[in-house]
Scaffold this motif. Structure first.
Motif, PDB file in Angstrom:
ATOM      1  N   GLU A 206       0.842  -1.136   0.128  1.00  0.00           N
ATOM      2  CA  GLU A 206       0.077  -0.100   0.046  1.00  0.00           C
ATOM      3  C   GLU A 206       0.880   1.290   0.050  1.00  0.00           C
ATOM      4  OE1 GLU A 206      -3.562  -1.823   2.769  1.00  0.00           O
ATOM      5  OE2 GLU A 206      -1.969  -0.714   3.689  1.00  0.00           O
ATOM      6  N   GLU A 207       0.667   2.254  -0.909  1.00  0.00           N
ATOM      7  CA  GLU A 207       1.411   3.412  -1.031  1.00  0.00           C
ATOM      8  C   GLU A 207       1.260   4.058   0.480  1.00  0.00           C
ATOM      9  OE1 GLU A 207       0.526   5.845  -4.249  1.00  0.00           O
ATOM     10  OE2 GLU A 207       1.051   4.347  -5.619  1.00  0.00           O
ATOM     11  N   VAL A 208       2.553   4.759   1.063  1.00  0.00           N
ATOM     12  CA  VAL A 208       2.515   5.261   2.197  1.00  0.00           C
ATOM     13  C   VAL A 208       3.207   6.646   2.050  1.00  0.00           C
ATOM     14  CG1 VAL A 208       2.592   3.204   3.558  1.00  0.00           C
ATOM     15  CG2 VAL A 208       4.713   4.073   2.703  1.00  0.00           C
ATOM     16  N   GLY A 209       3.098   7.245   0.808  1.00  0.00           N
ATOM     17  CA  GLY A 209       3.611   8.683   0.501  1.00  0.00           C
ATOM     18  C   GLY A 209       3.299   8.955  -0.993  1.00  0.00           C
ATOM     19  N   GLU A 210       3.866  10.046  -1.368  1.00  0.00           N
ATOM     20  CA  GLU A 210       3.364  10.568  -2.762  1.00  0.00           C
ATOM     21  C   GLU A 210       4.765  10.131  -3.510  1.00  0.00           C
ATOM     22  OE1 GLU A 210       0.516  12.012  -3.697  1.00  0.00           O
ATOM     23  OE2 GLU A 210      -0.001  11.900  -1.788  1.00  0.00           O
ATOM     24  N   GLU A 211       4.723  10.459  -4.882  1.00  0.00           N
ATOM     25  CA  GLU A 211       5.878  10.100  -5.702  1.00  0.00           C
ATOM     26  C   GLU A 211       7.022  11.162  -5.541  1.00  0.00           C
ATOM     27  OE1 GLU A 211       4.522   9.654  -9.686  1.00  0.00           O
ATOM     28  OE2 GLU A 211       4.123   7.623  -9.170  1.00  0.00           O
ATOM     29  N   PRO A 212       8.155  10.925  -5.130  1.00  0.00           N
ATOM     30  CA  PRO A 212       9.040  12.086  -4.729  1.00  0.00           C
ATOM     31  C   PRO A 212       9.540  12.678  -6.043  1.00  0.00           C
ATOM     32  CG  PRO A 212      10.029  10.177  -4.379  1.00  0.00           C
ATOM     33  CD  PRO A 212       8.684   9.647  -4.464  1.00  0.00           C
ATOM     34  N   GLU A 213       9.644  13.865  -6.101  1.00  0.00           N
ATOM     35  CA  GLU A 213       9.927  14.509  -7.708  1.00  0.00           C
ATOM     36  C   GLU A 213      10.924  15.562  -6.966  1.00  0.00           C
ATOM     37  OE1 GLU A 213       7.859  16.661 -11.325  1.00  0.00           O
ATOM     38  OE2 GLU A 213       6.744  15.270 -10.115  1.00  0.00           O
ATOM     39  N   ILE A 214      11.967  15.982  -7.853  1.00  0.00           N
ATOM     40  CA  ILE A 214      12.860  17.163  -7.661  1.00  0.00           C
ATOM     41  C   ILE A 214      13.314  17.445  -9.263  1.00  0.00           C
ATOM     42  CG2 ILE A 214      14.981  15.719  -7.396  1.00  0.00           C
ATOM     43  CD1 ILE A 214      15.464  17.921  -5.193  1.00  0.00           C
ATOM     44  N   GLU A 215      13.710  18.943  -9.346  1.00  0.00           N
ATOM     45  CA  GLU A 215      14.530  19.183 -10.456  1.00  0.00           C
ATOM     46  C   GLU A 215      15.668  20.097  -9.760  1.00  0.00           C
ATOM     47  OE1 GLU A 215      13.712  22.457 -14.004  1.00  0.00           O
ATOM     48  OE2 GLU A 215      12.186  21.766 -13.197  1.00  0.00           O
ATOM     49  N   VAL A 216      16.842  19.756 -10.535  1.00  0.00           N
ATOM     50  CA  VAL A 216      17.966  20.194 -10.127  1.00  0.00           C
ATOM     51  C   VAL A 216      18.696  20.977 -11.329  1.00  0.00           C
ATOM     52  CG1 VAL A 216      20.361  19.519  -9.503  1.00  0.00           C
ATOM     53  CG2 VAL A 216      18.372  18.225  -8.656  1.00  0.00           C
ATOM     54  N   GLU A 217      19.042  22.111 -11.005  1.00  0.00           N
ATOM     55  CA  GLU A 217      19.750  22.917 -12.161  1.00  0.00           C
ATOM     56  C   GLU A 217      21.324  22.889 -11.634  1.00  0.00           C
ATOM     57  OE1 GLU A 217      17.958  26.757 -12.293  1.00  0.00           O
ATOM     58  OE2 GLU A 217      16.167  26.021 -13.111  1.00  0.00           O
ATOM     59  N   PHE A 218      22.001  22.832 -12.676  1.00  0.00           N
ATOM     60  CA  PHE A 218      23.642  22.851 -12.584  1.00  0.00           C
ATOM     61  C   PHE A 218      23.901  24.224 -12.396  1.00  0.00           C
ATOM     62  CE2 PHE A 218      23.024  18.706 -14.864  1.00  0.00           C
ATOM     63  CZ  PHE A 218      23.438  18.097 -13.824  1.00  0.00           C
TER      64      PHE A 218
END
Length: 218
Positions: A206-218
């Motif tokens: 069972e899902e116990v959190g959201e889908e983690p997402e991140i944007e990284v700029e160099f």
């Protein structure tokens, strides 16, 4: 203090690595390294000893753009690096992005035969994952999908990347380096990446959190 090298672990050769704090970026320092990849015993008191035995040169600790290293696997160049990156909390999982870097290399003859290519362009992502709950949680840290601003969608290379054991047992922390080999663009041209992972699940799937997402700029 952060210390930078350039390595990709494949077979018994050290190709290119960039290391951040503690265990990030040293291939083979986790349990479950895929069969056939280099397995370097972890040593918290002398973290870089195994790498330095394979490399006569190290890149300056500041890890500046354009730094290069030459070893038995080829000549590799760091193009860009980000290490001041926010952590992500999703349910019981704390995901720390230690660093993201873009690098390329010209492979030695032997390594070129192994990888079936003369050159390699890639993005490296070093992460630490902590399960803060008092129960086992499954989070596929190595299954993150990357989107680059050059228009590529990539999965991590399972043979070059490290392996994080699943499930994450209650209260445990693991680290690993994951490699995304560019297919249609050069590392030097990548200025930003977006990463998204599947949501963590409990023992009942069972899902116990959201889908983690991140944007990284160099």
């Amino acid at each position: 203090m952060k210390r930078l090298l350039i390595t990709l672990s494949f077979s018994t050769l050290m190709v290119v690595t960039a290391c951040g704090d503690d265990n990030a970026g040293t291939p083979g320092n986790n349990n479950g390294t895929p069969e056939g990849t280099n397995n370097i015993p972890a040593d918290n008191n002398n973290e870089f000893s195994a790498v330095e035995e394979n490399n006569d040169e190290t890149i300056d600790e500041s890890g500046e753009e354009g730094d290069t290293i030459e070893n038995e696997a080829g000549v590799f160049t760091l193009h860009s690096r980000a290490d001041d990156i926010d952590s992500i909390e999703t349910g019981p999982i704390l995901l720390e992005i230690e660093q993201v870097l873009a690098a390329s290399g010209t492979l030695s003859e032997e390594m070129a035969q192994v990888m079936e290519a003369d050159e390699v362009e890639y993005i490296q992502v070093d992460i630490t994952v902590e399960n803060t709950r008092e129960e086992d949680i499954t989070f596929f840290a190595g299954s993150g999908t990357m989107q680059t601003d050059t228009g590529e969608q990539l999965d991590g290379d399972m043979w070059l990347s490290e392996h994080i054991e699943e499930p994450l047992m209650a209260g445990t922390t693991q680290s690993g380096s994951f490699y995304y080999v560019l297919e249609n663009s050069s590392a030097e041209d990548v200025e930003a990446v977006r990463l998204i992972w599947e949501a963590p699940v409990n023992v009942d799937y069972e899902e116990v959190g959201e889908e983690p997402e991140i944007e990284v700029e160099f």
